[in-house]
Enzyme design. Sequence first.
Site, PDB file in Angstrom:
ATOM      1  N   CYS A  76       0.865  -1.178   0.000  1.00  0.00           N
ATOM      2  CA  CYS A  76       0.000   0.000   0.000  1.00  0.00           C
ATOM      3  C   CYS A  76       0.901   1.227   0.000  1.00  0.00           C
ATOM      4  O   CYS A  76       1.735   1.387   0.905  1.00  0.00           O
ATOM      5  CB  CYS A  76      -0.853  -0.040   1.266  1.00  0.00           C
ATOM      6  N   CYS A 198      -1.052   4.018  -6.561  1.00  0.00           N
ATOM      7  CA  CYS A 198      -1.907   3.354  -5.563  1.00  0.00           C
ATOM      8  C   CYS A 198      -2.132   1.947  -6.092  1.00  0.00           C
ATOM      9  O   CYS A 198      -2.449   1.776  -7.282  1.00  0.00           O
ATOM     10  CB  CYS A 198      -3.232   4.093  -5.430  1.00  0.00           C
TER      11      CYS A 198
HETATM   12  N1  DGL Z   1      -3.970   0.656  -2.070  1.00  0.00           N
HETATM   13  C1  DGL Z   1      -3.544   1.734  -1.283  1.00  0.00           C
HETATM   14  C2  DGL Z   1      -2.399   2.531  -1.836  1.00  0.00           C
HETATM   15  O1  DGL Z   1      -1.619   1.970  -2.579  1.00  0.00           O
HETATM   16  C3  DGL Z   1      -4.495   2.512  -0.458  1.00  0.00           C
HETATM   17  C4  DGL Z   1      -5.737   3.028  -1.016  1.00  0.00           C
HETATM   18  C5  DGL Z   1      -6.549   3.589   0.094  1.00  0.00           C
HETATM   19  O2  DGL Z   1      -6.920   2.818   0.981  1.00  0.00           O
HETATM   20  O3  DGL Z   1      -6.797   4.798   0.090  1.00  0.00           O
HETATM   21  O4  DGL Z   1      -2.219   3.682  -1.534  1.00  0.00           O
END
Ligand code: DGL
Length: 285
Positions: A76, A198
Amino acid sequence: MTTDQRPIGVFDSGIGGLSVLQALQKELPHERFVYIADNAHAPYGEKSEAFIRQRSHAIAEYLLAQHHIKALVVACNTATAVAIHELRSRHPTLPLVGVEPALKPALALSQTRRIGVIATRGTVGSDKFARLLDSVQDGAQFVVQACNGLALAIEQSTLPDQAAAVQEHIAHLLKTYTQDMGRFGSAPGEIDTLVLGCTHYVFVQNELRTLVGPDVQLVSTGEPVARQTRRLLAAAGFLHAGPVAETQRLHLFTTGDLKGLQAAAKRWLGLPPHLCQAVPASLQA
Ligand code: DGL
């Protein structure tokens, strides 16, 4: 190579990290994985830094205590941006890999020197991202767009009862955000490279491709993260020399809706629903 069969922990605010998990499984076919989707608390990108740090610590401690992980991948960008520093100091001997928007690889690919970056508000507002951006300016222009609501909509898109309405909402968000960034293409002054900052956004690549056109390169981070994980495991002497029993290979857990995780795992990774479970109540709070 060793007989160290302890699993590798992987977590994300939700289902976005499945895109990283897929690359990890390909790069490390003899390793076991435990994936945590913190769906009950997604999206991280629109939460406070203190909250994201608290969740990251709780998940890391749960993975260490209950699953005896030998390495942790923070799949993430948002949690990496705000929590990886503290995770490293709390767990100095644990091989730890984070993900960050692939600005350097994008710089190497771009011909027009105009590069788009889409990520959550939490990522683009973090000090870590500001430092990363400073380190790569190098005559290139970065057009950075926070995509509020997009990760959440992608989370919701796997729930069958909402599918059509959510797809429409995703299409609307993608169109609005890409229009705000300016022109995409390979001509001078156009954005020719788009960084998916993301891990959720990998799952709307096809929709993005339709909007930005065939000449724009989309850059994500799953594969480099998987290679870095291999390097750290090798350096620590933790790489496993296969084979691994099929039933041990992968377990997925959610703090939120089990059906949502099952649907996402099936849709994007072709995984059977029985691999998904709810985490114990202690991690749900
Ligand atoms: N998948 C996550 C990222 O790469 C987070 C997305 C989220 O929960 O806002 O930032």
